[in-house]
Structures are given as C-alpha cells and as structure tokens.
Design an enzyme around this catalytic site. Structure first.
Site, mmCIF file in Angstrom:
data_model
loop_
_atom_site.group_PDB
_atom_site.id
_atom_site.type_symbol
_atom_site.label_atom_id
_atom_site.label_comp_id
_atom_site.label_asym_id
_atom_site.label_seq_id
_atom_site.Cartn_x
_atom_site.Cartn_y
_atom_site.Cartn_z
ATOM 1 N N ASP A 122 -5.192 1.393 2.468
ATOM 2 C CA ASP A 122 -4.568 1.529 1.153
ATOM 3 C C ASP A 122 -5.498 2.113 0.098
ATOM 4 O OD1 ASP A 122 -1.930 0.587 1.742
ATOM 5 O OD2 ASP A 122 -2.799 -1.401 1.985
ATOM 6 N N ASP A 181 4.070 3.425 5.859
ATOM 7 C CA ASP A 181 3.501 3.512 4.516
ATOM 8 C C ASP A 181 2.260 4.407 4.466
ATOM 9 O OD1 ASP A 181 4.646 1.030 5.411
ATOM 10 O OD2 ASP A 181 4.191 0.088 3.495
#
Length: 434
Positions: A122, A181
């Site tokens: 992330d 994602d």
C-alpha cells in the site's frame, strides 16, 4: 443485458442520449467546510481519518502506518486543485483554508514510513499526496525522495516467478497473496520511473498487470479479490475473497479498483489489452448494478436477509475510473457512455448517502462487511467524490456549480432517489460537448 448490448453497439447509442442530472452536492460549500474542520481536528502526534462511526458520523483516526493514511492529505490537494479550477467565492467556500499548506503539513506524517511499518504494497496509496505535490511543484525534493522511496519498497515485493508484487505478508513465505487492489499501487512505479529513468520499475508494473489480467479476471469481466500463488513455482493455488460475500462473488470495490487500475495502465503504456480489460470490468460493473442503481457492497450477495448494504466508496471509485476510461477513448459515443454512467453513479449515491450532519461527506460506506464494518463514511470514498467533480470540470463536462450546469438542460431533473434511480433516465446536459 449491458454486455450483450455492447457487442452490437445498441447500448452505446442509447446511453449517449441519456444521463442523470449531476448532483449539486458535488460542488457544495459543505465539502470545503467539512474538510477544513477535519484538518483542524487531526491529532498530535498525527493520525488520519479512515472511517466514521455508524451513529454520529464522527471520524475514527488511525496511525500513519495504515494503508488509508495518504487519502486525507490527498483530499487537501484535491481541494487546492478545485480552488484553482473554480476560484474562491463566498458561495463555494473554497477560500476557507490554505489547502496546499494543510495538505503538505498532513503529508509530513507519512515521510518516515518504511517497509517494516507494515504498510506493505500500500505504499502506492500512501504516495498519493507526494504525487500531487509534484503536480504543484515538480522540483520538490522531499516529494521526489518520498516517491522514489515508496517505489523501491514496492519493487522489493516483486517476485519474477509469480510475476506480481506481493500484497499481504503471510507466515508461509511460499503462500504469495495478491489482491486486485494492488492495481492501484502500480502508479508509484511509473512515477518513480519517470523521475529516475529506471525502466525496471515499468517492467515490474506491466508484468504485475499482465499476470493479474490473466488470473484475477473471470470470463464475464468480474474479478476475484484474492489470488494465492505458490512462490516457488508461480502456480495459482487458490482464488478467494477476503472482504466480499463469497469466493465466487464479486466485491464491488475490488471491481472499481480494477476499472481505474487498467484504465491507468492503458494511459501509461498504450497497450490496448489494458484498454480492453478496463472496458470489460466497467461493463460488468454497470451491467450488474441492481434495479435501484445503487452500488452494493458485493454484486452477488443476497438481497435479504440481512439487507445487502451499499458501498458509497465503490461508487465514487468506479465513477472516477469511468471518467479516466473516458479520457482514453477515441470515439465520442464510448466517451459519452462512460461519462454518463459516471454521472449516474454519482447522482444515485449522493441521493442515498449525502449526509450534512456527518463529518464525512458520504455515509453508507462498507469498509469490510465480513468484519462487521459497514454503514460508515470512508475517507477514500470522500476523496474520490471530490476528485470526480474535479475531473469533470477538467474534462469540460461541467462548470464548478452543478446547479448551473443542470439548468442548461430542459430535461434535467433532480437527482433520483435511491429507490427509483434505475428508471430515472433523461437527456444528458453534456451531449453537445462531445
């Protein structure tokens, strides 16, 4: 069904003439007022809002090494962008704060994060404020260093045998987990490659996108959330969900990440396979919407019991992804299709989820239904709501005041309610712009 109509062009020709009125809340003065208040409430030492409680809509704050921490500083940059696009007036309240100063100050709390902090793949999301800073000041050495640092961290998670960057760390290092994602994190590799000339970073990004395109996407254009690989052989060992309803269902926010991610990959590479993939994912998303036009948390979750919750963040991410896809299309009908669809998603979710009393802009977000985290405001849902409005202004689709734009169409109506959105079709006020 939409995917069948698309093969004949029928849907494209019809939707080019239809569209919902753009919600006036998209440019409401409440947006800068709420965001300024949240900047003023940031804890010291710095923590960042991620989602709200479910009763009063009060933000819950988290330490910097949380995957969502980049979104609120990026929201400050988004309002700085809006102020430059729209100017400051008493009506729009964009003069409420020094957005650039607030965004930079909040972003400072992300500078010391490193791979050992648990943010993993992330780092791409965390890098968003620094990418925005370089649009304002391309010579900002702090932002350059941050982007290159985060890209190095992500590249270190790449496995050439698997052909992907690892998403989640596991106790068994041979269990190599990749989530849809992660398509959103690839942009930091391109950003760093642009800054350094390191073409290996581009190769990592395209290899990851190619592997994901092969293994994450079903024949009907829907997506699996998680694909697990054997890192020794590169073989797929399992396909499942973590935040969706079931392993064989389609988690809507993951589908939205995929739309945006592949549209961006095409923008970055001009590889038509990515454009085709973005179209397929977008088609499935729109084709599988329920009758009320509200994006559910999972497209395949049963309606009852209990009631299937919406996810306002999936709606705003998808809308922004559709707008990005529209900028990549070369024909007017396709561009109009995606922009009208984005507009309708925004109208529908605004009618359901806009809540003036909450600290977030939108309610009705589903962070993680299996974990019981739903019916909240979500920081990334709000960020993409603002970004969608900015993108539409930049694309020439609207002015900075939705009520002005909507009044230019004799057929424009108020935003449909959540229960009647699917039948609320009307002439698009944007049809003549293409």
């Amino acid at each position: 069904m939409l995917r069948n109509m698309l093969t004949t062009g029928l849907y494209l020709s019809l939707l080019a003439q239809l569209g919902g009125a753009l919600p006036e809340q998209l440019f409401s003065s409440s947006i800068p007022i709420k965001v300024a208040a949240t900047f003023g409430a940031l804890p010291n030492p710095i923590q960042y809002p991620q989602y709200t409680d479910t009763t009063a809509g009060a933000w819950q704050y988290f330490v910097p090494n949380t995957w969502t921490s980049g979104f609120f500083p990026a929201t400050g940059y988004a309002l700085d962008t809006r102020q430059r696009l729209c100017g400051s007036t008493p009506a729009n309240a964009l003069g409420t704060a020094d957005w650039l100063g607030l965004a930079r100050s909040a972003g400072n709390g992300l500078l010391n994060l490193n791979a050992s902090d648990g943010i993993g793949h992330d780092v791409g999301f965390i890098s968003f404020p620094f990418v925005e800073e370089l649009l304002v000041n391309p010579q900002n050495a702090t932002a350059v260093a941050a982007i290159n640092n985060f890209a190095t961290m992500l590249a270190a998670r790449f496995d050439p045998i698997v052909g992907c960057t690892r998403s989640w760390d596991t106790a068994d290092p041979t269990d190599f987990q990749v989530i849809i994602d992660n398509m959103m994190n690839l942009e930091v590799l391109f950003q760093s490659a642009d800054l350094t000339g390191n073409t290996t970073l581009r190769t990592i990004a395209t290899t990851h996108a190619d592997t994901t395109m092969k293994n994450h996407i079903r024949d009907d254009g829907s997506t699996w959330h998680v694909v697990e690989y054997n890192s020794t052989t590169g073989a797929v060992i399992r396909k499942r969900t973590a935040q969706g309803f079931a392993d064989n269902s389609t988690w809507s926010r993951g589908q939205a990440w995929g739309i945006y991610g592949y549209a961006n990959m095409y923008k970055r590479t001009n590889d038509t396979n990515y454009l085709t993939t973005a179209r397929r994912l977008a088609t499935y998303f729109l084709d599988t919407l329920p009758a009320d036009g509200i994006v559910p948390w999972d497209f395949n979750a049963p309606l009852t019991p209990p009631p299937r919750p919406a996810d306002s963040s999936a709606a705003t991410i998808a809308a922004t992804g559709l707008l990005l896809l529209a900028t990549q299309e070369t024909d007017a009908i396709s561009r109009q299709t995606w922009t009208d669809s984005a507009q309708q998603l925004l109208a529908n979710i605004t009618a359901l989820a806009w809540d003036p009393s909450w600290q977030s802009l939108l309610a009705n977000g589903t962070v993680d239904w299996p974990a019981g985290n739903l019916l909240t405001g979500i920081v990334y849902g709000d960020y993409y709501y603002i970004k969608a409005g900015n993108d539409m202004v930049t694309m020439g689709l609207t002015s900075c005041s939705a009520d002005v734009v909507n009044s230019t169409s004799s057929a424009a109506q108020s935003a449909p309610t959540a229960r009647s959105a699917s039948s609320a079709t009307r002439l698009s006020p944007f049809s003549s712009l293409w």
